[in-house]
Scaffold this motif. Sequence first.
Motif: not given
Length: 430
Positions: A105, A110, A113-114, A255
Amino acid sequence: MTITVQKIQTENKLPNTTSVVIIGGGIVGVSAALTLAERNIPVVLIEKGHIAGEQSSRNLGWIRKTSRHYEDVPLALAADKLWQDMPQRIGHDLGYKRCGIMFLAENAEQMSNHSQWLNSVKSLNLDSRLLTAEEVKDLVPGGQKKWVGGVYTPSDGKAEPAIAATEIAKAAIKKGAIIIQHCAVRKLNLSEGKVTGVITEHGEIKCNKALLTGGAWSRRFLNNHGISLPTLPLVCSVLRTKEMQGPTNISVGGPDFSFRKHQNGGYILTQRGALDAPITLDHLTIGWRYLKQLKTQRGFLRVSVGSDFIKDLKIKRHWKANEISPFEQVRTSNPNSNPALIKEAIDNTRKAWPIFDNAEIDETWAGIIDVTPDSNPVIDHIKKIPGLTIATGFSGHGFGTGPAAGHLAADLVSNHTPIINPSPYKFERW
């Protein structure tokens, strides 16, 4: 196509009858054939080109639970056990190793999200955990980018796509399966709506059950029988480096890049943040089903309109049993890799870990991924055609779960207790 893919010699004589015909020789199909043969169920697998000629040998070789949908994790867990036991089962090493998989991330969104994914699978008791920036540095030293953190599953692994499906096919043959290559199945033969055989370019095989594991070709095959399967093709470009020193044996996904160690000492790289979406007629007719994905993944698809549209129009959508089928028109889908995405893959990896400045590209290739609206496959009976089961639409995740997906499909075909609950993969969910 990767130049390292292993090919095999198989029979070319079509038997008159069998119990089950499997249509498609990717990793799911050959795994199903192996499972049925071990149960002493007569099975014939028919492949229009050669075993593992398409996405089963062109994928990244990742075997992961990380970032899978909650309902898809049980299949991945079952696959872990099957991958681990496969060398003893078939008598050959497939390059399987529990190397661990890490997703990085670069910002708080991000990382969130994890964290949300990890919370969503908490009840499954995975060994996945969130990483701090310092832990990323310790596990993958030598990086230059500042990562917020990541998510890591030590029990995730890898295997070698260039040999896996081929060796599983060899084992299935030894255990009694018949495999025919370079032979297209044109249609199912139906009597009162039920499967009674399959009609190939070289004649008919009588059977009472058929299993379709045709990957990106499944939609076209089913459409010819009046069944609409909502899958769309996307193209992933991949490169393999020559042997080199790398930062880690852990498979790492950023990413806009990913890398994993290859058995030859090099690395498999891709631009993880982009896939090509050459527009075809199917995109225009069922693309609306994917609006939710498009909203959440803006910039992920490199959409183009060009020669692929014309090529696709030239491939038949309806045909009779005595006519040449699309599967004879195109024995093996072999898209060109996208030079821009290949460059982005290696440039982005080098920016993150400068040790890849020394990387030399050994080869590049591309493969077609069949994507569903919810990114989960279909593994189910088709009620409209009794005797037909399908296992397809793996959305780029099929190699890792392939042995378990094939096992589950074989369970459904042979009326065995399913290896996992198959309800997430119902065809009717659409």
